[in-house]
Write a protein that holds these residues in place. Structure first.
Motif, PDB file in Angstrom:
ATOM      1  N   GLY A 155       0.784  -1.234   0.000  1.00  0.00           N
ATOM      2  CA  GLY A 155       0.000   0.000   0.000  1.00  0.00           C
ATOM      3  C   GLY A 155       0.813   1.281   0.000  1.00  0.00           C
ATOM      4  O   GLY A 155       0.247   2.365   0.136  1.00  0.00           O
ATOM      5  N   SER A 156       2.131   1.204  -0.156  1.00  0.00           N
ATOM      6  CA  SER A 156       2.921   2.440  -0.242  1.00  0.00           C
ATOM      7  C   SER A 156       2.491   3.231  -1.470  1.00  0.00           C
ATOM      8  O   SER A 156       2.291   2.651  -2.537  1.00  0.00           O
ATOM      9  N   VAL A 157       2.375   4.541  -1.305  1.00  0.00           N
ATOM     10  CA  VAL A 157       1.986   5.373  -2.450  1.00  0.00           C
ATOM     11  C   VAL A 157       2.997   6.459  -2.783  1.00  0.00           C
ATOM     12  O   VAL A 157       3.110   6.887  -3.916  1.00  0.00           O
ATOM     13  N   GLN A 158       3.690   6.944  -1.766  1.00  0.00           N
ATOM     14  CA  GLN A 158       4.697   7.965  -2.006  1.00  0.00           C
ATOM     15  C   GLN A 158       6.063   7.313  -2.004  1.00  0.00           C
ATOM     16  O   GLN A 158       6.395   6.548  -1.096  1.00  0.00           O
ATOM     17  N   LEU A 159       6.842   7.624  -3.022  1.00  0.00           N
ATOM     18  CA  LEU A 159       8.195   7.084  -3.083  1.00  0.00           C
ATOM     19  C   LEU A 159       9.164   8.252  -3.197  1.00  0.00           C
ATOM     20  O   LEU A 159       9.080   9.052  -4.138  1.00  0.00           O
ATOM     21  N   GLY A 160      10.048   8.364  -2.221  1.00  0.00           N
ATOM     22  CA  GLY A 160      11.024   9.445  -2.238  1.00  0.00           C
ATOM     23  C   GLY A 160      12.407   8.899  -2.561  1.00  0.00           C
ATOM     24  O   GLY A 160      12.808   7.870  -2.027  1.00  0.00           O
ATOM     25  N   PHE A 161      13.106   9.598  -3.435  1.00  0.00           N
ATOM     26  CA  PHE A 161      14.493   9.236  -3.736  1.00  0.00           C
ATOM     27  C   PHE A 161      15.390  10.281  -3.109  1.00  0.00           C
ATOM     28  O   PHE A 161      15.320  11.460  -3.453  1.00  0.00           O
ATOM     29  N   SER A 162      16.241   9.850  -2.169  1.00  0.00           N
ATOM     30  CA  SER A 162      17.152  10.815  -1.566  1.00  0.00           C
ATOM     31  C   SER A 162      18.528  10.201  -1.426  1.00  0.00           C
ATOM     32  O   SER A 162      18.829   9.162  -1.999  1.00  0.00           O
ATOM     33  N   GLY A 163      19.382  10.842  -0.635  1.00  0.00           N
ATOM     34  CA  GLY A 163      20.747  10.361  -0.484  1.00  0.00           C
ATOM     35  C   GLY A 163      21.354  10.929   0.785  1.00  0.00           C
ATOM     36  O   GLY A 163      20.618  11.139   1.741  1.00  0.00           O
ATOM     37  N   GLY A 164      22.597  11.329   0.721  1.00  0.00           N
ATOM     38  CA  GLY A 164      23.513  11.672  -0.356  1.00  0.00           C
ATOM     39  C   GLY A 164      22.818  12.444  -1.473  1.00  0.00           C
ATOM     40  O   GLY A 164      21.881  13.150  -1.269  1.00  0.00           O
ATOM     41  N   GLU A 165      23.392  12.307  -2.620  1.00  0.00           N
ATOM     42  CA  GLU A 165      22.790  12.932  -3.787  1.00  0.00           C
ATOM     43  C   GLU A 165      22.308  11.817  -4.711  1.00  0.00           C
ATOM     44  O   GLU A 165      23.128  11.135  -5.329  1.00  0.00           O
ATOM     45  N   PRO A 166      20.976  11.625  -4.798  1.00  0.00           N
ATOM     46  CA  PRO A 166      20.445  10.508  -5.578  1.00  0.00           C
ATOM     47  C   PRO A 166      20.847  10.565  -7.057  1.00  0.00           C
ATOM     48  O   PRO A 166      20.909   9.525  -7.717  1.00  0.00           O
ATOM     49  N   LEU A 167      21.124  11.776  -7.554  1.00  0.00           N
ATOM     50  CA  LEU A 167      21.539  11.877  -8.960  1.00  0.00           C
ATOM     51  C   LEU A 167      22.872  11.177  -9.214  1.00  0.00           C
ATOM     52  O   LEU A 167      23.242  10.908 -10.354  1.00  0.00           O
ATOM     53  N   MET A 168      23.600  10.872  -8.133  1.00  0.00           N
ATOM     54  CA  MET A 168      24.863  10.166  -8.288  1.00  0.00           C
ATOM     55  C   MET A 168      24.653   8.710  -8.719  1.00  0.00           C
ATOM     56  O   MET A 168      25.574   8.064  -9.190  1.00  0.00           O
ATOM     57  N   ARG A 169      23.431   8.209  -8.502  1.00  0.00           N
ATOM     58  CA  ARG A 169      23.156   6.835  -8.946  1.00  0.00           C
ATOM     59  C   ARG A 169      22.835   6.866 -10.429  1.00  0.00           C
ATOM     60  O   ARG A 169      21.870   7.505 -10.856  1.00  0.00           O
ATOM     61  N   LYS A 170      23.602   6.114 -11.200  1.00  0.00           N
ATOM     62  CA  LYS A 170      23.396   6.127 -12.651  1.00  0.00           C
ATOM     63  C   LYS A 170      22.063   5.520 -13.029  1.00  0.00           C
ATOM     64  O   LYS A 170      21.509   5.814 -14.073  1.00  0.00           O
ATOM     65  N   ASP A 171      21.550   4.636 -12.137  1.00  0.00           N
ATOM     66  CA  ASP A 171      20.291   3.970 -12.461  1.00  0.00           C
ATOM     67  C   ASP A 171      19.075   4.720 -11.900  1.00  0.00           C
ATOM     68  O   ASP A 171      17.969   4.186 -11.890  1.00  0.00           O
TER      69      ASP A 171
END
Ligand code: SF4
Ligand code: SF4
Lengths: 373, 94
Positions: free
Chosen positions: A57-73
């Motif tokens: 039932g998760s609806v919100q997904l947050g991408f963070s880090g560090g700097e998430p843009l550092m992940r190539k994927d």
């Protein structure tokens, strides 16, 4: 006893993709050691986490880090999140976001970008004092708007920048932010060690409150400003993370599952890892997640307090930091037997008013100048 | 019945928001940056029809025929006013 039925789904899933970051701030709250980097979850493992949490039932997904843009994927992970039906949020400093990348993210179905000052002690002050940081944020803000994302700017406020809150708001308006979150410093980790130097004084808060009110009138509909007074000053704690393991599930780069990022510091907890435990088991059955659910864990004065369903006894990490016991009533509450500790932190804060933080790096001397001015 | 003028226009969901059905919650929800509003059944049914293709009058008519009831105008318009005030709806210029 908390039963499975009464546990709400982990509506908010935060994926801390990496501790890698191009900034390497001297006072980073993340462990920026390279041993950690080799231990990051793979693309497949992340996708597995997203699928399992979505099914719960998760609806919100947050991408963070560090700097998430550092992940190539990152682009691929955003795409998978979107395909699964999440509302996808990227929390970034903006470094590494160019026209090509933001377009790809948009195409992959990214819903929202929160442009953050990741290390407020340095980055906000750079924003206020050096055109370079200001220009970076403006350039990213332009990209965000050109790609029709809502423009949300987040900065962490503390003693060293709170007197500049009016300027921060004006600059946020200037770069075109539609929402500005002025968040309180959470006093753990490095910020906890420096709390007497970071916690604003009562007078500063009162002043900031006035300034925010005035700017809200001045800027009207152009910007929505969210500003909350820290609970140290209010005699009642804040409900933390909407309740321990009630809404929020955070996954560290190495796969450790936490009810809140700060909880990592609590001793005596064995937090589960998504590599060897399903999200379902983690969320509904893990003892660490169940530990502070409901109210049967509460000591007095919370246990018999009529307000316990309002604040749920406050923040467990704050309780631990100030009393050494993560099960204690949050000392921000004036009913807590340890409330004097908060009172003395606040009092100490007003006494060291002129003492600036000592930064090791020479380039930060400018910051001290700002803090004094 | 009220005396006020009927609402006019073709509302759709604001760009920042997304309406979707959630199986786990057995309801429609409205998602927006870092947040969620769980909708009750009637709110969900009304917002579902706010696609920018139907006028308010058509939305009301469609709901009345789908659920075989009449006199929904006040309720629907009341909710649309609330949703507009909450910033959920966009009313394109005619
Ligand atoms: S920006 Fe954040 S993650 Fe990066 S080094 Fe600074 S504090 Fe650490
Ligand atoms: S005693 Fe506990 S439940 Fe009551 S207000 Fe204080 S922290 Fe909240």
């Amino acid at each position: 006893m908390t039963t499975v039925q009464s546990i709400t789904p982990p509506f908010w899933l935060l994926a801390e993709l990496t501790y890698a970051c191009p900034l390497h701030c001297a006072f980073c709250s993340n462990p920026v050691d390279f041993a950690q980097l080799s231990n990051e979850l793979s693309t497949q493992q992340w996708v597995g986490v997203f699928e399992q949490a979505r099914a719960l039932g998760s609806v919100q997904l947050g991408f963070s880090g560090g700097e998430p843009l550092m992940r190539k994927d990152l682009d691929e992970l955003v795409g998978e999140g979107h395909r699964l039906g999440y509302y996808t949020n990227l929390i970034t400093s903006g470094i590494g976001l160019n026209e090509q990348r933001i377009k790809t993210l948009k195409d992959q179905g990214l819903d929202h970008i929160q442009l953050s000052f990741q290390d407020s002690t340095r980055e906000i002050n750079d924003f206020l004092s050096s055109t370079k940081t200001f220009d970076l944020k403006r350039r990213v803000a332009d990209l965000i708007k050109a790609n029709e994302f809502p423009m949300v700017l987040n900065c962490v406020i503390h003693r060293l920048n709170i007197d500049h809150i009016g300027t921060i708001i004006d600059m946020a308006v200037e770069i075109g932010a539609e929402f500005l979150e002025l968040a309180n410093t959470q006093y753990y980790g490095w910020a906890y060690l420096n709390r007497t130097a970071l916690i604003p004084t009562r007078e500063q808060l009162r002043h900031a409150d006035d300034v925010v009110r005035q700017r809200r009138e001045q800027h009207g509909d152009r910007i929505k400003i969210i500003f909350v007074i820290p609970d140290y000053f209010e005699g009642r704690p804040k409900r933390c993370m909407n309740g321990w393991a009630s809404t929020f599930l955070s996954i560290s780069p190495d796969g450790t599952a936490l009810p809140c990022q700060a909880a990592k510091m609590l001793p005596g907890f064995d937090f589960p890892n998504v590599r060897d435990t399903s999200i379902q088991d983690i969320w509904y059955r893990n003892p660490a997640m169940n530990r502070y659910r409901g109210d049967s864990w509460m000591p007095e004065p919370c246990r018999s307090c009529p307000e316990k369903s309002v604040d749920l006894g406050g923040c467990r990490c704050q309780a631990f930091l100030l009393t050494g016991d993560s099960s204690a009533t949050d000392p921000a509450c004036n009913k807590s037997p340890d409330h004097h500790r908060v009172v003395s932190v606040v009092k100490a804060a007003s006494e060291v008013q002129s003492k600036p933080l000592i930064f090791r790096s020479p380039e930060n001397s400018r910051l001290q100048t700002i803090a004094r001015s | 019945m009220s005396d006020r003028a009927p609402m006019i226009g073709y509302p759709n969901i604001q760009k920042m928001y997304r309406l979707q059905w959630e199986d786990v919650q057995q309801s429609y929800v409205l998602l927006f940056p870092e947040g969620m509003v769980k909708l009750n059944q009637s709110a969900g049914e009304i917002l579902k029809r706010c696609t920018g293709k139907l006028s308010v009058i058509e939305i009301i008519a469609d709901l009345e025929s789908t659920f075989a009831v009449s006199n929904l105008a006040d309720d629907v318009e009341g909710f649309l006013a609330y949703a507009t005030q909450s910033g959920w709806l966009h009313w394109p210029e005619q």
